[in-house]
Design a protein around this motif. Structure first.
Motif, PDB file in Angstrom:
ATOM      1  N   SER A  77       0.840  -1.199   0.000  1.00 38.56           N
ATOM      2  CA  SER A  77       0.000   0.000   0.000  1.00 38.56           C
ATOM      3  C   SER A  77       0.874   1.247   0.000  1.00 38.56           C
ATOM      4  N   GLU A  78       0.227   2.366  -0.184  1.00 39.38           N
ATOM      5  CA  GLU A  78       0.907   3.653  -0.051  1.00 39.38           C
ATOM      6  C   GLU A  78       1.073   3.955   1.438  1.00 39.38           C
ATOM      7  N   VAL A  79       1.972   4.859   1.754  1.00 39.64           N
ATOM      8  CA  VAL A  79       2.172   5.285   3.138  1.00 39.64           C
ATOM      9  C   VAL A  79       0.921   6.029   3.601  1.00 39.64           C
ATOM     10  N   GLN A  80       0.437   5.671   4.792  1.00 39.99           N
ATOM     11  CA  GLN A  80      -0.740   6.314   5.378  1.00 39.99           C
ATOM     12  C   GLN A  80      -0.303   7.180   6.554  1.00 39.99           C
ATOM     13  N   GLN A  81      -0.556   8.472   6.485  1.00 38.04           N
ATOM     14  CA  GLN A  81      -0.241   9.390   7.576  1.00 38.04           C
ATOM     15  C   GLN A  81      -1.420   9.344   8.545  1.00 38.04           C
ATOM     16  N   LYS A  82      -1.277   8.591   9.649  1.00 38.22           N
ATOM     17  CA  LYS A  82      -2.373   8.382  10.603  1.00 38.22           C
ATOM     18  C   LYS A  82      -2.620   9.613  11.466  1.00 38.22           C
ATOM     19  N   THR A  83      -1.548  10.213  11.969  1.00 42.08           N
ATOM     20  CA  THR A  83      -1.627  11.470  12.722  1.00 42.08           C
ATOM     21  C   THR A  83      -0.490  12.347  12.223  1.00 42.08           C
ATOM     22  N   GLU A  84      -0.356  13.515  12.795  1.00 40.35           N
ATOM     23  CA  GLU A  84       0.709  14.425  12.382  1.00 40.35           C
ATOM     24  C   GLU A  84       2.100  13.821  12.584  1.00 40.35           C
ATOM     25  N   THR A  85       2.223  12.926  13.565  1.00 38.10           N
ATOM     26  CA  THR A  85       3.533  12.369  13.902  1.00 38.10           C
ATOM     27  C   THR A  85       3.643  10.856  13.714  1.00 38.10           C
ATOM     28  N   PHE A  86       2.625  10.215  13.130  1.00 42.41           N
ATOM     29  CA  PHE A  86       2.654   8.756  13.002  1.00 42.41           C
ATOM     30  C   PHE A  86       2.191   8.326  11.621  1.00 42.41           C
ATOM     31  N   LYS A  87       3.028   7.475  10.955  1.00 38.95           N
ATOM     32  CA  LYS A  87       2.666   6.963   9.632  1.00 38.95           C
ATOM     33  C   LYS A  87       2.919   5.467   9.576  1.00 38.95           C
ATOM     34  N   THR A  88       2.136   4.779   8.714  1.00 38.21           N
ATOM     35  CA  THR A  88       2.258   3.330   8.545  1.00 38.21           C
ATOM     36  C   THR A  88       2.174   2.979   7.063  1.00 38.21           C
ATOM     37  N   ARG A  89       2.584   1.751   6.781  1.00 39.16           N
ATOM     38  CA  ARG A  89       2.449   1.213   5.427  1.00 39.16           C
ATOM     39  C   ARG A  89       2.251  -0.288   5.574  1.00 39.16           C
ATOM     40  N   GLU A  90       1.282  -0.825   4.865  1.00 45.98           N
ATOM     41  CA  GLU A  90       1.001  -2.255   4.932  1.00 45.98           C
ATOM     42  C   GLU A  90       1.438  -2.951   3.650  1.00 45.98           C
ATOM     43  N   PHE A  91       1.773  -4.229   3.778  1.00 50.69           N
ATOM     44  CA  PHE A  91       2.093  -5.045   2.615  1.00 50.69           C
ATOM     45  C   PHE A  91       1.767  -6.499   2.924  1.00 50.69           C
ATOM     46  N   VAL A  92       1.589  -7.279   1.861  1.00 48.63           N
ATOM     47  CA  VAL A  92       1.191  -8.676   2.002  1.00 48.63           C
ATOM     48  C   VAL A  92       2.236  -9.563   1.330  1.00 48.63           C
ATOM     49  N   LEU A  93       2.600 -10.617   2.041  1.00 44.41           N
ATOM     50  CA  LEU A  93       3.559 -11.604   1.572  1.00 44.41           C
ATOM     51  C   LEU A  93       2.832 -12.922   1.360  1.00 44.41           C
ATOM     52  N   GLU A  94       3.110 -13.600   0.240  1.00 44.98           N
ATOM     53  CA  GLU A  94       2.575 -14.944   0.020  1.00 44.98           C
ATOM     54  C   GLU A  94       3.661 -15.948   0.366  1.00 44.98           C
ATOM     55  N   LYS A  95       3.358 -16.814   1.320  1.00 43.83           N
ATOM     56  CA  LYS A  95       4.283 -17.865   1.767  1.00 43.83           C
ATOM     57  C   LYS A  95       3.689 -19.191   1.344  1.00 43.83           C
ATOM     58  N   THR A  96       4.412 -19.935   0.499  1.00 46.63           N
ATOM     59  CA  THR A  96       3.914 -21.234   0.054  1.00 46.63           C
ATOM     60  C   THR A  96       4.752 -22.352   0.662  1.00 46.63           C
ATOM     61  N   ASP A  97       4.075 -23.428   1.009  1.00 47.05           N
ATOM     62  CA  ASP A  97       4.723 -24.600   1.576  1.00 47.05           C
ATOM     63  C   ASP A  97       4.182 -25.836   0.887  1.00 47.05           C
ATOM     64  N   ASP A  98       5.038 -26.829   0.716  1.00 51.68           N
ATOM     65  CA  ASP A  98       4.634 -28.112   0.166  1.00 51.68           C
ATOM     66  C   ASP A  98       4.351 -29.041   1.345  1.00 51.68           C
ATOM     67  N   ILE A  99       3.094 -29.403   1.523  1.00 58.28           N
ATOM     68  CA  ILE A  99       2.688 -30.268   2.632  1.00 58.28           C
ATOM     69  C   ILE A  99       2.042 -31.515   2.047  1.00 58.28           C
ATOM     70  N   GLY A 100       2.740 -32.615   2.176  1.00 58.84           N
ATOM     71  CA  GLY A 100       2.210 -33.875   1.676  1.00 58.84           C
ATOM     72  C   GLY A 100       1.911 -33.872   0.202  1.00 58.84           C
ATOM     73  N   GLY A 101       2.743 -33.193  -0.597  1.00 59.72           N
ATOM     74  CA  GLY A 101       2.532 -33.161  -2.042  1.00 59.72           C
ATOM     75  C   GLY A 101       1.562 -32.089  -2.504  1.00 59.72           C
ATOM     76  N   ARG A 102       0.986 -31.341  -1.576  1.00 58.80           N
ATOM     77  CA  ARG A 102       0.068 -30.236  -1.915  1.00 58.80           C
ATOM     78  C   ARG A 102       0.744 -28.918  -1.598  1.00 58.80           C
ATOM     79  N   THR A 103       0.561 -27.949  -2.465  1.00 53.78           N
ATOM     80  CA  THR A 103       1.096 -26.613  -2.220  1.00 53.78           C
ATOM     81  C   THR A 103       0.045 -25.803  -1.473  1.00 53.78           C
ATOM     82  N   ILE A 104       0.430 -25.337  -0.296  1.00 52.20           N
ATOM     83  CA  ILE A 104      -0.457 -24.533   0.541  1.00 52.20           C
ATOM     84  C   ILE A 104       0.077 -23.110   0.571  1.00 52.20           C
ATOM     85  N   SER A 105      -0.779 -22.131   0.290  1.00 51.43           N
ATOM     86  CA  SER A 105      -0.384 -20.727   0.316  1.00 51.43           C
ATOM     87  C   SER A 105      -1.002 -20.034   1.522  1.00 51.43           C
TER      88      SER A 105
END
Length: 128
Positions: free
Chosen positions: A13-41
């Motif tokens: 996401s873009e940077v979000q200015q929450k207050t005059e002195t506080f800002k955040t930014r969110e992002f999403v990571l996809e983590k895949t694992d092979d469990i018993g021959g199946r790919t789980i995300s």
């Protein structure tokens, strides 16, 4: 306590200015694992705050990255009811790959190798 995870950046996401002195930014990571021959995300949402919001600037959606993070929990009372929130606060992000990639400016830590890619032994100059 600090944690780390490697996955594919699928959203930022873009940077979000929450207050005059506080800002955040969110992002999403996809983590895949092979469990018993199946790919789980799994899709894991992180946040970065203040000066750490700029960590994502050098990465594009689709990049494989390693995220170093802390788990933060908050209790909030609204109308007499306790609410609990958990945040995964990213404090360092680097590309997943070889040392050459990390030396190219992606890491916010100094490289352990010299420019000609030879390991530099630390100097032990302690008097004991």
């Amino acid at each position: 306590m600090s944690y780390e995870i490697t996955g594919k950046l699928i959203e930022k996401s873009e940077v979000q200015q929450k207050t005059e002195t506080f800002k955040t930014r969110e992002f999403v990571l996809e983590k895949t694992d092979d469990i018993g021959g199946r790919t789980i995300s799994n899709f894991i949402k992180f946040q970065s705050v203040q000066d750490k919001t700029a960590l994502l600037d050098r990465f594009q959606v689709g990049d494989t990255i390693k995220v170093f993070f802390n788990i933060r929990g908050t209790k909030w009372n609204k109308d007499g009811k306790d609410l609990y929130f958990t945040n995964l606060d990213a404090w360092r992000i680097e590309p997943e790959g070889n040392i050459a990639q990390q030396q190219s400016g992606y890491s916010d830590m100094p490289p352990a190798f010299t420019p000609d890619n030879e390991y530099e032994e630390p100097v032990d100059d302690l008097p004991f």
